[in-house]
Design an enzyme around this catalytic site. Sequence first.
Site, mmCIF file in Angstrom:
data_model
loop_
_atom_site.group_PDB
_atom_site.id
_atom_site.type_symbol
_atom_site.label_atom_id
_atom_site.label_comp_id
_atom_site.label_asym_id
_atom_site.label_seq_id
_atom_site.Cartn_x
_atom_site.Cartn_y
_atom_site.Cartn_z
ATOM 1 N N ASP A 7 0.860 -1.193 0.000
ATOM 2 C CA ASP A 7 0.000 0.000 0.000
ATOM 3 C C ASP A 7 0.894 1.239 0.000
ATOM 4 O OD1 ASP A 7 -2.363 1.585 0.068
ATOM 5 O OD2 ASP A 7 -2.179 1.825 2.228
ATOM 6 N N SER A 8 0.273 2.370 -0.323
ATOM 7 C CA SER A 8 1.016 3.634 -0.264
ATOM 8 C C SER A 8 1.387 3.979 1.176
ATOM 9 C CB SER A 8 0.143 4.756 -0.824
ATOM 10 O OG SER A 8 -0.962 4.956 0.037
ATOM 11 N N CYS A 70 -4.256 -1.343 -2.194
ATOM 12 C CA CYS A 70 -4.374 0.084 -2.438
ATOM 13 C C CYS A 70 -5.286 0.244 -3.650
ATOM 14 C CB CYS A 70 -2.992 0.666 -2.717
ATOM 15 S SG CYS A 70 -3.027 2.404 -3.203
ATOM 16 N N GLU A 162 -2.524 9.311 7.945
ATOM 17 C CA GLU A 162 -1.080 9.045 7.982
ATOM 18 C C GLU A 162 -0.379 9.920 9.028
ATOM 19 O OE1 GLU A 162 0.993 6.882 6.273
ATOM 20 O OE2 GLU A 162 -0.755 5.892 5.400
ATOM 21 N N CYS A 194 -11.051 2.934 -0.533
ATOM 22 C CA CYS A 194 -9.668 3.250 -0.176
ATOM 23 C C CYS A 194 -9.399 2.450 1.087
ATOM 24 C CB CYS A 194 -9.503 4.742 0.094
ATOM 25 S SG CYS A 194 -7.933 5.169 0.885
ATOM 26 N N HIS A 196 -7.547 2.867 3.482
ATOM 27 C CA HIS A 196 -7.407 3.622 4.731
ATOM 28 C C HIS A 196 -8.768 3.834 5.424
ATOM 29 C CE1 HIS A 196 -3.450 4.735 3.139
ATOM 30 N NE2 HIS A 196 -3.150 5.329 4.282
HETATM 31 N N1 DGL Z 1 -4.903 3.083 0.695
HETATM 32 C C1 DGL Z 1 -4.818 3.758 -0.575
HETATM 33 C C2 DGL Z 1 -6.049 3.412 -1.412
HETATM 34 O O1 DGL Z 1 -6.676 2.381 -1.124
HETATM 35 C C3 DGL Z 1 -4.570 5.205 -0.314
HETATM 36 C C4 DGL Z 1 -4.085 5.946 -1.494
HETATM 37 C C5 DGL Z 1 -3.334 7.202 -1.180
HETATM 38 O O2 DGL Z 1 -2.185 7.082 -0.763
HETATM 39 O O3 DGL Z 1 -3.883 8.284 -1.424
HETATM 40 O O4 DGL Z 1 -6.408 4.082 -2.344
#
Ligand code: DGL
Length: 273
Positions: A7-8, A70, A162, A194, A196
């Site tokens: 993931d990011s 992600c 974050e 997303c 998150h």
């Molecule tokens: N968890 C990522 C997603 O599902 C977040 C993306 C981001 O870093 O903006 O899209």
Amino acid sequence: MAVGIFDSGLGGLTVLDAVSKRLPRVPFVYLGDNAHTPYGVRDAGDVLELTTAGVAHLFNAGCDLVILACNTASAVALRRMQEGWVPRDKRVLGVFIPMIEALTERHWGDNTPPREVAVKHVALFATPATVRSRAFQRELAFRAIGVDVEAQPCGGVVDAIEDGDMILAKALVRSHVDALMRRMPAPEAAVLGCTHYPILGGVFQDALGPEVAIYSQASLVAESLADYLVRHPDKLGPGNRAQFLTTGDPEFVAGTATQFLRRKIEFESVRPG
Ligand code: DGL
């Protein structure tokens, strides 16, 4: 027999939690690209470059199969990676399709023409890049007809999570839900597109109201991965150690991750690419 989860940042931990509960004997190697989060405000080229660097690192760490936990990378980069970059003996899977299959009442491999489904009004909450890609609507249209999707780009939510600023994250979620419900007052289902966002699942439910069904991506991905590994046991890579890797500051990332997962997690620092 390790499997990689990318993931990011920290959002993919919601998926990691579900897959490790479903498959307790599989060692998962988690990589969060915290140094470059958020991806949702980047252009497609950037997301592709960062995602391939992260996935290549996970291949080198002994994973033959990597889950892009992600939605942004799944929506913006996955198809291009699968078409020309992923080596023949490796696999990269996204998190979009299991969710769409659940919404459209389909099982894996059902390629019959699109048909009417029970859900007619769907609220999609996702990053600006995911909303812009229209990948969700495209995949839905292959499987269902007559479904109205209202998408809300939830700017700022990933950054706030974050940073560990949960007061700001909660306020932003409420205002994004409010904005969407002005355009679609009575959605039957909401998709947290997303990884998150399930960290704030209760805030979404509260703002949407109890009658709106929220689709849980993490548990759907866990079921779909378990099923995939039964069909492709050879994709359990040679790695044998669970690890938590980050491109960011391992101590800061570990602190925030521990707060979200309510268990202690240690991260190791890596520099892919
Ligand atoms: N968890 C990522 C997603 O599902 C977040 C993306 C981001 O870093 O903006 O899209």
